[in-house]
Design an enzyme around this catalytic site. Structure first.
Site, PDB file in Angstrom:
ATOM      1  N   ASP A 124       4.829   1.028  12.361  1.00 22.86           N
ATOM      2  CA  ASP A 124       2.977   0.308  11.016  1.00 22.86           C
ATOM      3  C   ASP A 124       3.308  -1.406  11.574  1.00 22.86           C
ATOM      4  O   ASP A 124       1.854  -1.666  11.537  1.00 22.86           O
ATOM      5  CB  ASP A 124       3.029   0.142  10.266  1.00 22.86           C
ATOM      6  N   ARG A 170      -0.878  14.820  12.558  1.00 19.15           N
ATOM      7  CA  ARG A 170       0.163  14.856  11.751  1.00 19.15           C
ATOM      8  C   ARG A 170      -0.099  15.461  10.925  1.00 19.15           C
ATOM      9  O   ARG A 170      -0.665  15.873   9.833  1.00 19.15           O
ATOM     10  CB  ARG A 170      -0.960  12.878  11.373  1.00 19.15           C
ATOM     11  N   PRO A 171       0.827  16.569  11.506  1.00 22.73           N
ATOM     12  CA  PRO A 171       1.136  17.980  10.686  1.00 22.73           C
ATOM     13  C   PRO A 171       1.808  17.510   9.455  1.00 22.73           C
ATOM     14  O   PRO A 171       2.315  16.628   8.919  1.00 22.73           O
ATOM     15  CB  PRO A 171       1.876  18.839  12.160  1.00 22.73           C
ATOM     16  N   ARG A 227      -8.571  -1.085   4.557  1.00 26.23           N
ATOM     17  CA  ARG A 227      -8.133   0.297   4.103  1.00 26.23           C
ATOM     18  C   ARG A 227      -6.504  -0.229   3.292  1.00 26.23           C
ATOM     19  O   ARG A 227      -5.775   0.184   2.360  1.00 26.23           O
ATOM     20  CB  ARG A 227      -7.735   1.186   5.225  1.00 26.23           C
ATOM     21  N   CYS A 251      -5.472   7.519   9.572  1.00 25.82           N
ATOM     22  CA  CYS A 251      -5.301   6.528  10.671  1.00 25.82           C
ATOM     23  C   CYS A 251      -5.280   8.027  11.489  1.00 25.82           C
ATOM     24  O   CYS A 251      -4.981   8.613  11.719  1.00 25.82           O
ATOM     25  CB  CYS A 251      -4.493   5.729  11.149  1.00 25.82           C
ATOM     26  N   LYS A 293       1.300  -0.982   0.279  1.00 26.71           N
ATOM     27  CA  LYS A 293      -0.211  -0.011   0.437  1.00 26.71           C
ATOM     28  C   LYS A 293       1.057   1.181  -0.259  1.00 26.71           C
ATOM     29  O   LYS A 293       0.570   1.963  -0.189  1.00 26.71           O
ATOM     30  CB  LYS A 293      -0.858  -0.199   0.931  1.00 26.71           C
ATOM     31  N   ASN A 294       1.576   0.977   1.121  1.00 25.13           N
ATOM     32  CA  ASN A 294       2.206   2.117   0.629  1.00 25.13           C
ATOM     33  C   ASN A 294       3.907   2.994  -0.165  1.00 25.13           C
ATOM     34  O   ASN A 294       3.834   4.247  -0.441  1.00 25.13           O
ATOM     35  CB  ASN A 294       3.660   2.151   2.590  1.00 25.13           C
TER      36      ASN A 294
HETATM   37  C1  UD1 Z   1       4.158   6.943   6.684  1.00 19.58           C
HETATM   38  C2  UD1 Z   1       2.984   5.513   6.044  1.00 19.58           C
HETATM   39  C3  UD1 Z   1       2.253   4.902   7.695  1.00 19.58           C
HETATM   40  C4  UD1 Z   1       4.140   4.838   7.917  1.00 19.58           C
HETATM   41  C5  UD1 Z   1       4.699   6.176   8.418  1.00 19.58           C
HETATM   42  C6  UD1 Z   1       5.575   6.282   9.522  1.00 19.58           C
HETATM   43  C7  UD1 Z   1       1.740   5.692   3.605  1.00 19.58           C
HETATM   44  C8  UD1 Z   1       1.251   6.009   3.127  1.00 19.58           C
HETATM   45  N1  UD1 Z   1       2.263   6.149   5.509  1.00 19.58           N
HETATM   46  O1  UD1 Z   1       3.023   7.819   6.958  1.00 19.58           O
HETATM   47  O2  UD1 Z   1       2.090   4.127   7.097  1.00 19.58           O
HETATM   48  O3  UD1 Z   1       3.799   4.857   9.836  1.00 19.58           O
HETATM   49  O4  UD1 Z   1       4.873   6.915   7.247  1.00 19.58           O
HETATM   50  O5  UD1 Z   1       6.758   4.920   8.394  1.00 19.58           O
HETATM   51  O6  UD1 Z   1       3.817   5.727   3.224  1.00 19.58           O
HETATM   52  N2  UD1 Z   1       5.541  15.052  10.555  1.00 19.58           N
HETATM   53  C9  UD1 Z   1       5.899  16.576  11.744  1.00 19.58           C
HETATM   54  N3  UD1 Z   1       5.024  16.942   9.528  1.00 19.58           N
HETATM   55  C10 UD1 Z   1       5.492  16.962   8.791  1.00 19.58           C
HETATM   56  C11 UD1 Z   1       5.698  15.023   8.231  1.00 19.58           C
HETATM   57  C12 UD1 Z   1       5.441  14.540   9.411  1.00 19.58           C
HETATM   58  O7  UD1 Z   1       5.571  16.465  12.394  1.00 19.58           O
HETATM   59  O8  UD1 Z   1       5.186  17.522   7.669  1.00 19.58           O
HETATM   60  C13 UD1 Z   1       5.376  13.795  11.872  1.00 19.58           C
HETATM   61  C14 UD1 Z   1       4.694  13.019  11.910  1.00 19.58           C
HETATM   62  O9  UD1 Z   1       3.572  14.176  13.635  1.00 19.58           O
HETATM   63  C15 UD1 Z   1       4.843  11.571  12.507  1.00 19.58           C
HETATM   64  C16 UD1 Z   1       6.572  11.383  12.050  1.00 19.58           C
HETATM   65  O10 UD1 Z   1       6.904  13.295  11.513  1.00 19.58           O
HETATM   66  O11 UD1 Z   1       5.037  11.889  14.416  1.00 19.58           O
HETATM   67  C17 UD1 Z   1       6.579  10.854  11.081  1.00 19.58           C
HETATM   68  O12 UD1 Z   1       5.250  11.367  10.330  1.00 19.58           O
HETATM   69  P1  UD1 Z   1       5.442  10.356   8.807  1.00 19.58           P
HETATM   70  O13 UD1 Z   1       7.169   9.828   8.136  1.00 19.58           O
HETATM   71  O14 UD1 Z   1       5.235  12.184   7.874  1.00 19.58           O
HETATM   72  O15 UD1 Z   1       4.190   9.354   8.270  1.00 19.58           O
HETATM   73  P2  UD1 Z   1       3.316   9.274   6.823  1.00 19.58           P
HETATM   74  O16 UD1 Z   1       3.886   9.606   5.723  1.00 19.58           O
HETATM   75  O17 UD1 Z   1       2.050  10.168   7.562  1.00 19.58           O
END
Ligand code: UD1
Length: 416
Positions: free
Chosen positions: A304, A121-122, A396, A116, A22-23
């Site tokens: 995950d 999730r900023p 999902r 989720c 998926k990812n």
């Molecule tokens: C992706 C994966 C998700 C996985 C996660 C971490 C997909 C579709 N989803 O989610 O399954 O759990 O990586 O391996 O690929 N953060 C900020 N600011 C930002 C972006 C992120 O503070 O602009 C923080 C988030 O709140 C979180 C951390 O960074 O605490 C990790 O987030 P991120 O790596 O961005 O995860 P996703 O891409 O949302």
């Protein structure tokens, strides 16, 4: 509304093939938007998030056709640079479409994404990086409007290796003017495959697999056919299922080499694991031993799979620890496992799990995608029947979790 019903205490045995990731598939689909032509993806998982991303691309004018896990995306015509509100909010990864839209159309409109409920999730890192590349971004309420007639390459450093922000920068940089250097990039295998796909489309990217990526913008991309890798998180889920239930299994095509520290952790817990090229075998003939696990960005233990580790330790022996460092509030599984008789003490970002050897079947709720799957894992080692409600979250990301576990001998089915 459907529920998943698990009858516990049957050891698993068998061999199955793992669905596509998926990812990996979601950003690969967004990448297709960059090319004024056709992109064919094979081994695409037939899951809700993929259907949602297809809906997003179609609303923009792309023509998508998904048949037998082959997805064709014809992005010759893109008439609307806007992510529809309902789909954008339904799925967090919709935000990576913004980088691709800027690259393709020079503008884009998105909504603060949903997905989720695993903590805040900023997307500040995404927007900060796109601004550095020359995008003008306005945030009004939940609407994000971005514009840049042509993005320019920039020197960007991410303060945290966010997976989504890394993907967004890559997608925006592929057709930007000049060079983009991205430091502090996430190194998850899904980023690797996105870069490799883009390179075969004609993009110029160096540093693939490292935390420093160099991307030189190109004018045009070309048609390709590319395969989505097996889903390492689904592989980890089913390995956890065997650990909880006992038995043995072989999982094919599931990218086991991308599981980072997970396999070592499972071995420490007592699993016998054999690894072939794209195949992993597991045998478990004892109760899982407790361990200490700290989640972290790749190659660390994936967040995950944290809830699966919790479920396995809950049916294991001894006292284990989990520390969640990626998402706050990702311990929703604990409350549900309590209903099944688990002893789990949460303190901030840490959980202490006292292994009970087995649990008791109960009615539980899938709070999010992975915690739902973890409840199915726990149900396999629970006396009696476990009923999982709100299992739409699970669909999902899992194409057929019941069918897969049934093929391994588990007593699990979906009921309306
Ligand atoms: C992706 C994966 C998700 C996985 C996660 C971490 C997909 C579709 N989803 O989610 O399954 O759990 O990586 O391996 O690929 N953060 C900020 N600011 C930002 C972006 C992120 O503070 O602009 C923080 C988030 O709140 C979180 C951390 O960074 O605490 C990790 O987030 P991120 O790596 O961005 O995860 P996703 O891409 O949302």
């Amino acid at each position: 509304m459907s529920v998943i019903v698990v009858q516990g205490y049957y050891p698993l045995k068998g061999e199955i093939e793992i669905q596509g990731s998926k990812n990996a598939a979601l950003p690969m689909m967004a990448a297709a938007l960059l090319h004024k032509g056709a992109t064919v993806l094979d081994h695409v998982p037939m899951i809700q998030d993929v259907f949602c991303m297809m809906g997003i691309l179609e609303s923009m004018g792309c023509v998508c056709c998904l048949k037998d896990h082959r997805l064709t995306i014809d992005a010759s015509q893109v008439s609307k640079a806007q992510i529809p509100k309902d789909r954008g909010k339904a799925m967090r990864s919709s935000i990576v479409v913004l980088g691709a839209l800027l690259g393709r159309c020079g503008e884009g409109k998105a909504y603060y994404p949903g997905g989720c409920s695993i903590g805040s999730r900023p997307i500040d890192l995404h927007l900060g990086a796109l601004r550095k590349m020359g995008a003008e971004i306005r945030e009004e309420g939940e609407v994000i409007s971005a514009g840049a007639p042509r993005l320019s390459g920039a020197d960007i450093r991410l303060s945290y290796p966010s997976v989504g922000a890394t993907e967004n920068v890559i997608l925006a940089a592929v057709k930007a003017k000049g060079d983009t250097v991205l430091r502090g990039a996430a190194r998850e295998p899904e980023i690797d495959i996105l870069c490799r796909m883009l390179v075969s489309m004609g993009a110029r990217i160096q540093g693939i697999g490292t935390s420093s990526l160099w991307i030189r913008g190109v004018e045009e991309l070309r048609d390709i056919t590319y395969e989505v890798p097996g889903d390492r998180i689904v592989t980890g889920t089913y390995l956890s299922a065997v650990m909880a239930a006992g038995g043995e299994a072989v999982l094919r095509r599931g990218s086991p080499r991308c599981l980072g520290r997970v396999l070592d952790t499972m071995r420490t817990m007592g699993a016998r694991i054999r690894l072939w090229e794209d195949e992993v075998g597991i045998a478990m003939d004892r109760r899982p031993k407790a361990v200490s696990v700290t989640t972290g960005p790749y190659p660390g233990f994936p967040t995950d799979l944290q809830s699966m580790a919790m479920a396995v330790m809950a049916v294991g022996e001894g006292e284990g620890y989990l520390k969640e460092t990626v998402f706050e509030g990702r311990f929703a599984t604990a409350k549900q496992l309590h209903k099944m008789g688990a002893e789990i003490i949460i303190e901030g970002s840490e959980a202490r799990i006292v292994g009970k050897g087995s649990l008791k079947g109960a009615k539980v709720r899938a709070c999010d995608l992975r915690s739902g799957a973890a409840l199915a894992v726990a149900g396999l080692r629970a006396e009696g029947k476990t009923m999982i409600t709100d299992c739409c979250h699970i669909f999902r990301g899992y194409e057929d979790i019941c069918g897969d576990l049934r093929n391994l001998g588990g007593r699990i089915r979906r009921e309306s």
